[in-house]
Design a protein around this motif. Structure first.
Motif, PDB file in Angstrom:
ATOM      1  N   TYR A 109       0.831  -1.214   0.000  1.00  0.00           N
ATOM      2  CA  TYR A 109       0.000   0.000   0.000  1.00  0.00           C
ATOM      3  C   TYR A 109       0.861   1.258   0.000  1.00  0.00           C
ATOM      4  O   TYR A 109       1.991   1.258   0.495  1.00  0.00           O
ATOM      5  N   LYS A 124      -8.836   5.487  -5.915  1.00  0.00           N
ATOM      6  CA  LYS A 124      -9.415   4.148  -5.914  1.00  0.00           C
ATOM      7  C   LYS A 124      -8.746   3.151  -6.853  1.00  0.00           C
ATOM      8  O   LYS A 124      -8.982   1.955  -6.763  1.00  0.00           O
ATOM      9  N   SER A 146      -3.295   7.514   6.536  1.00  0.00           N
ATOM     10  CA  SER A 146      -4.152   6.397   6.108  1.00  0.00           C
ATOM     11  C   SER A 146      -3.540   5.736   4.884  1.00  0.00           C
ATOM     12  O   SER A 146      -2.750   6.352   4.163  1.00  0.00           O
ATOM     13  N   LYS A 147      -3.889   4.485   4.672  1.00  0.00           N
ATOM     14  CA  LYS A 147      -3.421   3.815   3.468  1.00  0.00           C
ATOM     15  C   LYS A 147      -4.387   4.120   2.336  1.00  0.00           C
ATOM     16  O   LYS A 147      -5.592   4.204   2.541  1.00  0.00           O
ATOM     17  N   GLU A 181      -6.608   3.087  -0.477  1.00  0.00           N
ATOM     18  CA  GLU A 181      -7.316   1.810  -0.620  1.00  0.00           C
ATOM     19  C   GLU A 181      -7.139   1.194  -2.008  1.00  0.00           C
ATOM     20  O   GLU A 181      -8.110   0.859  -2.695  1.00  0.00           O
ATOM     21  N   ARG A 241      -4.914  -1.898  -3.295  1.00  0.00           N
ATOM     22  CA  ARG A 241      -4.007  -2.988  -2.942  1.00  0.00           C
ATOM     23  C   ARG A 241      -3.175  -3.383  -4.164  1.00  0.00           C
ATOM     24  O   ARG A 241      -3.714  -3.688  -5.220  1.00  0.00           O
ATOM     25  N   ASP A 290      -6.266  -8.599   6.576  1.00  0.00           N
ATOM     26  CA  ASP A 290      -6.168  -8.226   5.171  1.00  0.00           C
ATOM     27  C   ASP A 290      -6.258  -9.510   4.348  1.00  0.00           C
ATOM     28  O   ASP A 290      -5.928 -10.588   4.848  1.00  0.00           O
TER      29      ASP A 290
END
Length: 272
Positions: free
Chosen positions: A118, A131, A207-208, A210, A212, A264
């Protein structure tokens, strides 16, 4: 006569020792699994010899599918592949990455899991809401991205975002310290590192993204994921392990294990 009995006893003892050292095989109702036992969350062995963790869950799932008993053989990670020819165990399940170098010495199952990666950014950064990987690559044009020197993560950023201002570090602690202090716009690392950082006071304002990134997104750079190792040429065992893993993947059992231990999803889809 006495000498004869002694010789027979010694021979019998020798055979017994050999049998114990060699152990049973999968065809005898036991699957012997070589694992490290000292890799938290992946493979952990307690003083009594019980093994828990993600690797243990995968192993137990395979044993259940094959209707055999699991028997764990714990030893150092570096000795697992060299020990494959000594018949100490039938398979290696120890977060074992599939590499071309190891493939010269052992065979692999299908890949079943990989550690996601990430990008981590400040919560108020526009990057935090992206996204797709394409969006991330475009948004990081000219931005500073921190990576640890020599990792596949560094190679991935260099390849995918050549216009990024790449900052390299000798250690993760240095990378995350610069992120915390605002000296870089983003850090790129694996899921455990990211999750641990976000759980600290320093990570509270971050924050990561999102999105992946998985091995199958770029296997040439990030590798092919984790596989079960086994002796070369054991096609029967490979076919059985592959079928068991594919069923576990499709049934969601690999995801369940990875969510339990890592919060995860590490699953690689089955292509068989």
């Amino acid at each position: 006569m006495i000498i004869s009995k002694i010789i027979k006893s010694a021979l019998a003892t020798g055979l017994l020792v050999t049998a114990l050292a060699t152990g049973a095989s999968a065809k005898d109702g036991v699957l012997r699994i070589g694992t490290e036992g000292d890799a938290p969350k992946f493979s952990m062995a307690d003083p009594s010899g019980d093994v828990t963790g993600f690797d243990a869950d995968i192993a137990k799932g395979i044993c259940a599918e094959l209707k055999v008993k699991c028997e764990f053989v714990v030893q150092t990670f570096s000795s697992l592949v060299p020990s494959m020819d000594s018949d100490r165990f039938d398979v290696i399940i120890s977060g074992l990455s599939i590499t071309d170098e190891r493939a010269k010495k052992i065979d692999y199952s299908i890949p079943y899991a990989t550690t996601p990666q990430y990008f981590v950014v400040a919560k108020d950064s526009p990057l935090a809401k992206l996204k797709t990987l394409a969006e991330v690559e475009k948004a990081l044009d000219g931005k500073s991205v921190g990576v640890v020197t020599g990792t596949t993560y560094a190679k991935f950023v260099q390849k995918k975002i050549p216009s990024a201002d790449l900052k390299t570090y000798d250690a993760t602690t240095q990378q995350l310290a610069d992120l915390s202090s605002g000296r870089i716009d983003a850090a790129y690392s694996d899921s455990p590192t990211v999750m641990d950082f976000l759980a600290t006071p320093d990570g509270a304002n971050f924050s990561k993204v999102e999105v992946r990134v998985m091995a199958m997104d770029d296997p040439d750079t990030l590798g092919k994921g984790m596989g079960v190792g086994m002796r070369k040429g054991n096609t029967e065992l490979k076919a059985k392990v592959d079928a068991a893993l594919c069923k576990m993947i499709n049934d969601g059992k690999v995801k369940e294990a990875s969510m339990t231990w890592f919060q995860d999803d590490y699953t690689i889809p089955c292509k068989k």
